[in-house]
Design an enzyme around this catalytic site. Structure first.
Site, PDB file in Angstrom:
ATOM      1  CE  LYS A  13      -2.569  -0.262   3.875  1.00 42.14           C
ATOM      2  NZ  LYS A  13      -2.241  -1.418   4.350  1.00 42.14           N
ATOM      3  NE  ARG A  88      -4.976  -0.848   9.424  1.00 40.32           N
ATOM      4  CZ  ARG A  88      -4.051  -0.415   8.775  1.00 40.32           C
ATOM      5  NH1 ARG A  88      -3.825   0.969   8.275  1.00 40.32           N
ATOM      6  NH2 ARG A  88      -3.023  -1.400   8.594  1.00 40.32           N
ATOM      7  NE  ARG A 123       7.279  -3.448   6.693  1.00 37.24           N
ATOM      8  CZ  ARG A 123       5.898  -3.098   6.813  1.00 37.24           C
ATOM      9  NH1 ARG A 123       5.356  -2.328   5.547  1.00 37.24           N
ATOM     10  NH2 ARG A 123       5.371  -2.979   7.805  1.00 37.24           N
ATOM     11  NE  ARG A 156       5.951  -0.963  10.730  1.00 34.16           N
ATOM     12  CZ  ARG A 156       4.779  -0.501   9.595  1.00 34.16           C
ATOM     13  NH1 ARG A 156       5.046  -0.095   8.806  1.00 34.16           N
ATOM     14  NH2 ARG A 156       3.676  -1.250  10.003  1.00 34.16           N
ATOM     15  NE  ARG A 167       1.161  -5.069  10.808  1.00 32.29           N
ATOM     16  CZ  ARG A 167       2.190  -4.769  10.228  1.00 32.29           C
ATOM     17  NH1 ARG A 167       3.333  -5.411  10.622  1.00 32.29           N
ATOM     18  NH2 ARG A 167       2.068  -4.166   9.165  1.00 32.29           N
TER      19      ARG A 167
END
Ligand code: ATP
Ligand code: MG
Length: 210
Positions: A13, A88, A123, A156, A167
């Protein structure tokens, strides 16, 4: 142009939002960046947000809706925006529909869960400017250092394996129903996520009719 990007965490995104932002010359409004900046700066919002984000949970709707009402009323949003991370939940979507903001299109980037788990697991993000990299697919020139600003690259807290799964579960339960909500309104455009960022962007522009 007012576009919502609706996709699972890790579907790209943020990356595609940046591409669209350049393409149309309008800002990207990313809820994740807004919240993380508030955490860094130690604001009241940041303190509240941190406990939810680190656990992979969503921030309460009323808080998020207030934050976005303020943000979308800023002058830079006047000629359009790319919304990355809002709405969301159905409650957030209904609040947006009830406002006087007219959305032109809702973009879904479709990526399988297995791919997402693999991508988020690798990531890393710049601790200074927030640019993202991937240990396999989008390596920085120097290990652990941001190409753009020289900041340190970190994983993160919400990209830990357990948190990634939660998530994704929350996405399927709470956010995915928005696809049907916007489809019903005739606003949904779905792009298939590709291996390469540029190929996904081409697909995104195609489904947006550009
Ligand atoms: P990606 O980096 O692929 O965008 P993501 O979409 O899960 O992954 P962010 O958009 O950066 O990550 O959001 C990080 C966290 O911020 C979320 O897990 C959630 O806790 C919180 N958050 C962001 N947007 C919202 C929202 N609209 N409502 C509630 N919580 C939100
Ligand atoms: Mg995001």
């Amino acid at each position: 142009m007012r576009i919502i990007i609706l996709a699972a965490p890790g579907a790209g995104k943020g990356t595609q939002a940046e591409k669209l932002s350049q393409h149309y010359g309008i800002p990207t409004i990313s809820t994740g960046s807004i919240l993380r900046r508030n955490i860094q700066e130690g604001t009241e919002l940041g303190k509240l947000a941190k406990q939810y984000i680190d656990g992979g949970n969503l921030i309460p709707d009323d808080v998020m809706i207030d934050v976005m009402k303020d943000r979308l009323a800023q002058p830079d949003c006047e000629h359009g925006f790319i919304l990355d991370g809002f709405p969301r939940t159905l409650t957030q979507a209904e609040a947006l529909s009830a406002s006087d903001i007219v959305i032109d299109a809702v973009l879904n980037i479709d990526v399988a869960d297995e791919k997402i788990i693999h991508r988020l697991g690798g990531r890393v993000e710049c601790s200074k400017c927030g640019s993202t990299y991937h240990k396999e697919y989008n390596k920085p020139k120097r290990d652990g250092i941001c190409d753009r600003c020289g900041g340190a690259l970190v994983t993160r807290a919400d990209d830990k394996p357990e948190t990634i799964q939660s998530r994704l579960d929350i996405y399927h339960q709470t956010t995915e129903p928005l696809l049907a909500y916007y489809k019903e309104k005739g606003m949904l455009r779905t792009a298939q996520g590709q291996e390469e960022v540029a190929d996904t962007t081409a697909e995104v522009l195609r489904v947006l009719g550009d």
